[in-house]
Design an enzyme around this catalytic site. Structure first.
Site, PDB file in Angstrom:
ATOM      1  N   ARG A  92     -28.306  11.308 -21.320  1.00 56.14           N
ATOM      2  CA  ARG A  92     -29.252  11.815 -20.315  1.00 56.14           C
ATOM      3  C   ARG A  92     -30.635  11.204 -20.521  1.00 56.14           C
ATOM      4  NH1 ARG A  92     -29.600  18.040 -19.484  1.00 56.14           N
ATOM      5  NH2 ARG A  92     -31.053  17.151 -17.995  1.00 56.14           N
TER       6      ARG A  92
ATOM      7  N   ASP B  65     -40.598  17.985 -27.621  1.00 55.68           N
ATOM      8  CA  ASP B  65     -39.467  17.067 -27.466  1.00 55.68           C
ATOM      9  C   ASP B  65     -39.260  16.178 -28.678  1.00 55.68           C
ATOM     10  OD1 ASP B  65     -39.828  16.484 -23.868  1.00 55.68           O
ATOM     11  OD2 ASP B  65     -39.065  18.164 -25.042  1.00 55.68           O
TER      12      ASP B  65
ATOM     13  N   CYS C 268     -30.761  26.655 -20.030  1.00 54.86           N
ATOM     14  CA  CYS C 268     -30.065  25.561 -20.731  1.00 54.86           C
ATOM     15  C   CYS C 268     -30.091  25.883 -22.225  1.00 54.86           C
ATOM     16  CB  CYS C 268     -30.738  24.227 -20.444  1.00 54.86           C
ATOM     17  SG  CYS C 268     -32.368  24.108 -21.166  1.00 54.86           S
TER      18      CYS C 268
ATOM     19  N   LYS D 143     -38.275   8.777 -18.971  1.00 59.63           N
ATOM     20  CA  LYS D 143     -37.442   9.652 -18.128  1.00 59.63           C
ATOM     21  C   LYS D 143     -38.310  10.745 -17.510  1.00 59.63           C
ATOM     22  CE  LYS D 143     -35.149  13.150 -20.131  1.00 59.63           C
ATOM     23  NZ  LYS D 143     -35.438  14.478 -19.582  1.00 59.63           N
ATOM     24  N   ASN D 144     -39.168  11.362 -18.324  1.00 58.20           N
ATOM     25  CA  ASN D 144     -39.930  12.521 -17.856  1.00 58.20           C
ATOM     26  C   ASN D 144     -41.094  12.138 -16.955  1.00 58.20           C
ATOM     27  OD1 ASN D 144     -38.098  14.041 -19.185  1.00 58.20           O
ATOM     28  ND2 ASN D 144     -39.474  14.708 -20.828  1.00 58.20           N
TER      29      ASN D 144
ATOM     30  N   ARG E 274     -35.782  28.842 -19.173  1.00 53.23           N
ATOM     31  CA  ARG E 274     -36.343  27.871 -18.219  1.00 53.23           C
ATOM     32  C   ARG E 274     -36.716  28.492 -16.866  1.00 53.23           C
ATOM     33  NH1 ARG E 274     -35.086  22.804 -20.278  1.00 53.23           N
ATOM     34  NH2 ARG E 274     -36.976  22.144 -19.234  1.00 53.23           N
TER      35      ARG E 274
HETATM   36  C1  EPZ Z   1     -40.833  19.337 -19.205  1.00 50.26           C
HETATM   37  O1  EPZ Z   1     -39.988  20.417 -18.852  1.00 50.26           O
HETATM   38  C2  EPZ Z   1     -39.927  18.271 -19.832  1.00 50.26           C
HETATM   39  N1  EPZ Z   1     -38.912  17.845 -18.871  1.00 50.26           N
HETATM   40  C3  EPZ Z   1     -39.233  18.844 -21.076  1.00 50.26           C
HETATM   41  O2  EPZ Z   1     -38.492  17.776 -21.664  1.00 50.26           O
HETATM   42  C4  EPZ Z   1     -40.304  19.305 -22.060  1.00 50.26           C
HETATM   43  O3  EPZ Z   1     -39.664  19.879 -23.189  1.00 50.26           O
HETATM   44  C5  EPZ Z   1     -41.213  20.340 -21.379  1.00 50.26           C
HETATM   45  O4  EPZ Z   1     -41.797  19.768 -20.193  1.00 50.26           O
HETATM   46  C6  EPZ Z   1     -42.355  20.785 -22.290  1.00 50.26           C
HETATM   47  O5  EPZ Z   1     -43.121  19.670 -22.670  1.00 50.26           O
HETATM   48  C7  EPZ Z   1     -39.249  16.957 -17.901  1.00 50.26           C
HETATM   49  O6  EPZ Z   1     -40.391  16.526 -17.806  1.00 50.26           O
HETATM   50  C8  EPZ Z   1     -38.144  16.511 -16.989  1.00 50.26           C
HETATM   51  P1  EPZ Z   1     -42.476  23.492 -18.864  1.00 50.26           P
HETATM   52  P2  EPZ Z   1     -40.595  21.641 -17.953  1.00 50.26           P
HETATM   53  O7  EPZ Z   1     -42.448  24.044 -17.492  1.00 50.26           O
HETATM   54  O8  EPZ Z   1     -41.669  21.156 -17.098  1.00 50.26           O
HETATM   55  C9  EPZ Z   1     -42.351  28.137 -19.584  1.00 50.26           C
HETATM   56  C10 EPZ Z   1     -36.599  16.678 -22.518  1.00 50.26           C
HETATM   57  O9  EPZ Z   1     -35.982  16.849 -23.564  1.00 50.26           O
HETATM   58  N2  EPZ Z   1     -42.379  28.235 -18.127  1.00 50.26           N
HETATM   59  O10 EPZ Z   1     -43.674  22.704 -19.304  1.00 50.26           O
HETATM   60  O11 EPZ Z   1     -39.427  22.312 -17.320  1.00 50.26           O
HETATM   61  C11 EPZ Z   1     -41.073  27.498 -20.117  1.00 50.26           C
HETATM   62  O12 EPZ Z   1     -40.047  28.460 -20.261  1.00 50.26           O
HETATM   63  C12 EPZ Z   1     -37.058  17.874 -21.713  1.00 50.26           C
HETATM   64  O13 EPZ Z   1     -36.905  15.558 -22.041  1.00 50.26           O
HETATM   65  C13 EPZ Z   1     -42.538  29.494 -17.520  1.00 50.26           C
HETATM   66  O14 EPZ Z   1     -42.654  30.509 -18.194  1.00 50.26           O
HETATM   67  O15 EPZ Z   1     -41.176  22.585 -19.082  1.00 50.26           O
HETATM   68  C14 EPZ Z   1     -41.514  26.930 -21.441  1.00 50.26           C
HETATM   69  O16 EPZ Z   1     -41.506  27.949 -22.417  1.00 50.26           O
HETATM   70  C15 EPZ Z   1     -36.564  19.198 -22.320  1.00 50.26           C
HETATM   71  N3  EPZ Z   1     -42.548  29.560 -16.164  1.00 50.26           N
HETATM   72  C16 EPZ Z   1     -42.962  26.491 -21.189  1.00 50.26           C
HETATM   73  O17 EPZ Z   1     -43.377  27.222 -20.014  1.00 50.26           O
HETATM   74  C17 EPZ Z   1     -42.450  28.454 -15.365  1.00 50.26           C
HETATM   75  O18 EPZ Z   1     -42.500  28.587 -14.121  1.00 50.26           O
HETATM   76  C18 EPZ Z   1     -43.131  25.020 -20.908  1.00 50.26           C
HETATM   77  O19 EPZ Z   1     -42.189  24.679 -19.909  1.00 50.26           O
HETATM   78  C19 EPZ Z   1     -42.308  27.185 -16.001  1.00 50.26           C
HETATM   79  C20 EPZ Z   1     -42.276  27.104 -17.375  1.00 50.26           C
END
Ligand code: EPZ
Length: 462
Positions: A431, A339, A132, A22-23, A137
């Site tokens: 999902r 995850d 969420c 999915k990701n 996020r």
């Molecule tokens: C991806 O989300 C995945 N989703 C998430 O999987 C996964 O948990 C996450 O990466 C971390 O590995 C998809 O790929 C669709 P991040 P993403 O930006 O990219 C902070 C699942 O269950 N951050 O890597 O949205 C954020 O708050 C889902 O399949 C900022 O501060 O996650 C978090 O603490 C859930 N500013 C950390 O970075 C930003 O602009 C990592 O988030 C972006 C993120």
């Protein structure tokens, strides 16, 4: 609203095929916005998030044809439960560039359309994704990265409005400008932020260097596909990615990489029921941290079969009958994936000691703790750390799913629990897990999907 009804205590036996990820699929689908030619994606999982992304792309002028092309020589083009679905995306109306809140609020990954839209059309309007169950996020790193590429970003009525130098809302003209970008944040790198900037930079004028890029395997899969479309990307999978911008990208056919989180989930299901499941199409090469942790818990993953592709292996899971306690700290890849945190916590509830789990990516990602406790688990949470004291037995109970991976953790606990567990709000599971109940029932689990009305009294007590 559906529920899962699970009778625990059964040993499992047999084989499960792992879907396309999915990701990986979501940013790959968004990349269809970067070209005027057809983009064919095979082994796409049949999930509600995929359907939502297809709907969103439709509003952005992209036609999606869930067709079943002729079987390719390696059958990667085939369709059906053994090979996911094949979707052909093609831009037919490049004037539609507004990703509305109504869809974006249902799926945070909608944000991955921002970079491709802006790079190809010079303009994009994408609703800010809300928070969420697992955290706030934010997308500040995404926006900072696009501004470094010359974009003018404003916030208007909850929407991100982004315009490339020389761009305009009608999508005529405009082009981003390559630049060095530091994409690190307080929690390390950002996966979808890296996908957004990587995709946008492919069409920028000049060279972009992304420092502190996400190293996740899904980013490598995206870079491989973009290069097959004519992009010039080096360093994907490392913290520094270099992209030399090109004038245009052409279409391609790409098979989505297998889902390492789904694979890890079924490894936990096999281990907690003391079974010896076989998993096919397993991306073992992308799961070394999780496999290493399982090894310390006394659970062994043995690659079998002749397939020499380390990203599509067949493997069996075996246990010694005892689950040993471990310490887990979630990190960006190649560290332990956040995850899989809930799924491993469920498994550790039945270990023979005390485990410590620290959540470094989403410090609030513990909604599964209260539900596992209802099943007899002994878990003490202190901020971003939880101490799990192993118990002899879990007992079935009505529980509430809260987010995709927490729900998977509850399924894993229910498979081992004594008695019946009713998991409410399984739409969270739909999902990210294709046919979860039929895959588990197919290896001997007692699990069925039912209408929540059947269990209204017990759920009302939640
Ligand atoms: C991806 O989300 C995945 N989703 C998430 O999987 C996964 O948990 C996450 O990466 C971390 O590995 C998809 O790929 C669709 P991040 P993403 O930006 O990219 C902070 C699942 O269950 N951050 O890597 O949205 C954020 O708050 C889902 O399949 C900022 O501060 O996650 C978090 O603490 C859930 N500013 C950390 O970075 C930003 O602009 C990592 O988030 C972006 C993120």
């Amino acid at each position: 609203m559906d529920v899962f009804v699970i009778e625990g205590g059964r040993q499992l036996a047999g084989s499960i095929r792992i879907n396309g990820s999915k990701n990986a699929a979501l940013p790959l689908m968004a990349a269809s916005l970067l070209t005027d030619e057809p983009l064919v994606l095979s082994d796409v999982p049949n999930l509600s998030d995929i359907r939502n992304m297809t709907r969103l792309l439709g509003e952005l002028g992209v036609d999606s044809d869930l067709a079943t092309p002729d079987h390719g020589p390696d059958h990667s083009q085939s369709h059906g439960p053994d090979h996911g679905q094949t979707i052909t995306h093609r831009v037919t109306d490049p004037t539609q560039s507004h990703a509305r809140y109504e869809i974006v609020r249902t799926m945070r990954a909608s944000i991955s359309t921002l970079g491709p839209l802006l790079a190809k059309r010079g303009y994009a309007r994408v609703s800010l994704p809300g928070g969420c169950a697992i955290g706030q996020r934010p997308v500040d790193l995404h926006l900072r990265g696009l501004e470094a590429l010359g974009a003018i970003i404003t916030l208007d009525g909850g929407d991100i409005e982004a315009t490339a130098p020389g761009g305009a809302p009608d999508g005529s003209g405009g082009r981003l400008i390559g630049a060095p970008i530091f994409l690190g944040g307080p929690f390390g790198s950002t996966v979808l932020g890296t996908a957004n900037i990587l995709s946008a930079a492919t069409l920028a004028k000049g060279t972009t260097t992304i420092e502190s890029a996400a190293c996740e395997p899904e980013i490598v899969d995206l870079a491989n596909m973009l290069n097959a479309m004519g992009a010039k990307i080096t360093g994907a999978g490392s913290p520094r990615i270099t992209i030399v911008g090109v004038e245009a990208l052409h279409g391609t056919t790409h098979r989505v990489m297998p889902d390492r989180i789904e694979a890890g989930t079924y490894m936990c299901a096999s281990a907690i029921t003391n079974s010896k499941l076989t998993l096919q199409n397993c991306p073992l090469d992308a799961m070394m941290s999780a496999i290493d942790t399982l090894g310390h818990m006394g659970i062994h993953i043995d690659a079998t079969g002749s397939n020499d592709d380390p990203m599509r292996r067949t493997c069996t899971i075996s246990t010694s009958g005892t689950i040993k306690p471990v310490q887990i700290t979630t990190q960006p890849h190649p560290g332990f994936p956040t995850d899989l945190q809930a799924q491993f916590m469920a498994l550790l509830c039945l270990s023979n000691g005390n485990s410590v789990i620290t959540e470094k990516i989403f410090p609030e990602r513990f909604l599964h703790v209260a539900e596992l406790t209802r099943m007899g688990a002994q878990i003490h949470r202190q901020g971003a750390t939880a101490v799990v004291t192993g118990v002899k037995e879990l007992t079935g109970a009505p529980v509430m799913a809260s987010d995709l991976r927490a729900s998977a953790g509850l399924v894993i606990a229910a498979l081992a629990a004594k008695g019946t567990t009713v998991i409410n709000r399984v739409y969270h599971i739909d999902r990210g897990y294709e046919h979860l109940e039929s895959k588990l029932a197919g290896v001997g689990a007692s699990i069925r999907r039912a209408d929540a009305e059947e269990f209204a009294d017990s759920i009302a007590a939640l």
